[in-house]
Design an enzyme around this catalytic site. Sequence first.
Site, PDB file in Angstrom:
ATOM      1  N   ASP A  52       8.744   2.567   8.569  1.00 49.45           N
ATOM      2  CA  ASP A  52       7.596   2.208   8.798  1.00 49.45           C
ATOM      3  C   ASP A  52       6.423   3.362   8.973  1.00 49.45           C
ATOM      4  O   ASP A  52       6.611   4.150   8.771  1.00 49.45           O
ATOM      5  CB  ASP A  52       7.217   1.685   9.214  1.00 49.45           C
ATOM      6  CG  ASP A  52       5.469   0.298   9.641  1.00 49.45           C
ATOM      7  OD1 ASP A  52       5.552   0.030   8.477  1.00 49.45           O
ATOM      8  OD2 ASP A  52       4.787   0.754  10.604  1.00 49.45           O
ATOM      9  N   GLU A  83       7.839   3.494   3.282  1.00 49.98           N
ATOM     10  CA  GLU A  83       6.848   1.912   3.271  1.00 49.98           C
ATOM     11  C   GLU A  83       5.750   2.858   2.945  1.00 49.98           C
ATOM     12  O   GLU A  83       5.315   4.593   4.007  1.00 49.98           O
ATOM     13  CB  GLU A  83       6.513   1.179   4.870  1.00 49.98           C
ATOM     14  CG  GLU A  83       5.186   0.786   4.498  1.00 49.98           C
ATOM     15  CD  GLU A  83       4.111   0.785   5.258  1.00 49.98           C
ATOM     16  OE1 GLU A  83       2.743   1.479   4.152  1.00 49.98           O
ATOM     17  OE2 GLU A  83       4.122   1.516   6.196  1.00 49.98           O
ATOM     18  N   ASP A 102       2.413  -7.619   7.281  1.00 48.82           N
ATOM     19  CA  ASP A 102       1.186  -7.623   7.666  1.00 48.82           C
ATOM     20  C   ASP A 102       0.523  -8.419   6.613  1.00 48.82           C
ATOM     21  O   ASP A 102      -0.764  -8.489   6.735  1.00 48.82           O
ATOM     22  CB  ASP A 102       1.116  -6.204   7.563  1.00 48.82           C
ATOM     23  CG  ASP A 102       1.615  -5.703   8.520  1.00 48.82           C
ATOM     24  OD1 ASP A 102       1.457  -6.277   9.467  1.00 48.82           O
ATOM     25  OD2 ASP A 102       1.612  -4.421   8.968  1.00 48.82           O
TER      26      ASP A 102
END
Length: 497
Positions: free
Chosen positions: A288, A336, A395
């Site tokens: 991430d 990501e 998200d």
Amino acid sequence: MHPTSLPSAMGIGSFGDEAYAFIDLLERTHITLWQMLPLGPTGYGDSPYAARSTFAGNELLIDLKSLSCEGFLTLDDVLKVPAFSTKRIDYGVIRSFKEPLLDKAARTFLQKADEKQKTQYQDFCRRNSWWLDDYALYVSLCRAYGDSRWNSRWPKALRMRQPEALASAKAEHHNEIEHTNVLQFFFYEQYLALKKYANEHGVRIVGDIPIFVAPDSVDVWTNRELFKLDSQGNQLAGSGVPPDAFSSDGQLWGNPLYDWAEHEKSGFAWWIRRMKHMFTLSDIVRIDHFRGFCACWEVPQGEKTAINGKWVPSPGTKFFDCLKKELGEDLPVIAEDLGVITEDVATLRDSNNFPGMKILQFAFGSDQKGRLDATNAYLPHNCAYQSIIYTGTHDNNTTRGWYDSLDGHTKDMIRRYLECPDDQVVWQLIRSALMCGSKAAIFPMQDWLELSFDARMNTPSTCGGDNWSWRLESLDIPSWRIDRLRDMISLYGREGN
């Protein structure tokens, strides 16, 4: 889908029957990847991305039924349960119900475990002592002082980890420490058995590692020299990202920033241990906020938004060179790479052969003439093999919720691109993802079921509310949904991905 979202009579998903049934469902549908969120123990706000340990597991995911079958809980313990919501997890209620039972199971294990179980437990504690000892003490101190904010709410001697104070605390909280060790043993025994079952049934686990750790975590308390803190353990700055597609104010995460110079001195030892640990839990690791390995958005302490931050360089190439020396050249990593991506981030990603992420919900912008911008990098026809395509992420709004919220012009562009009516948009986006050139295609469970906005998992830059609490009500998926997705997977040659 995160394991917490699995349907269960216990109010939260676990590594029990529901997880095995979910793997069976994936196998039946010829789905070969299951992506999870981080598995660490959550704190305030219940975010998996703000775990209290980067190495420990979330005890709430432990299956109580399995503990009952092993004799560490009674049948009544797992049959007499409150009536929980089937739509959302109430973490406060879950903790008040589940934590006493977990403590009971730990006590019973320590009293009644057979010799084989005791040996396995002792071996687990020995192999993991490098993180487990500190975590177990940290949990006890959080309880003792009613607060995880070690740098402001604990006695100075413990904040500063003075040896005499640590030794005294370990002696005082010996029983609690032992219980925490047992619960981590339960977690890892159950999870690794589940992962083994998944792999045997053709399903690989995609894990998720946040680049940052929580400020009130055991990681910061025990490794203060690796973070930008003052002499008392207070943060000098916080993490975040500048304004982007998710938020006009940026996102102020508030995590402590790394002192990369100190990491370099040790050859990135802490980070290498962290990645090694992740590869025991996962077959593929999604990193991430990958761009943080090139530069981190550093926000001065005390700011209310992330707008007034600045980019501060990180030693990405040096770190990944060290990591590959330890773990091999071909690292199964997903980068990501959403948000502000500069040339150096793309170079770091591509030089390591990491696929980036493509999000279909970001694909349908207009050009200067109001037409669909056919050059958008997220459109399926522009996606190269070295990428992973998603309809959306944890998200995002659900894809149905996202589409329903759009203006008429954007909806028209999407319908024309997909050549379908409104009620087929979600399915045709899934089809487009499977059909494109990306290495793999991943969808939130909510999109397979065409669920609306009220099934959203997280809204960035917000805390509390319904974040991280979505629950799947049943694994009894209509056969036509299974058949339709399986046929698409087969049609586009995705069965072996």
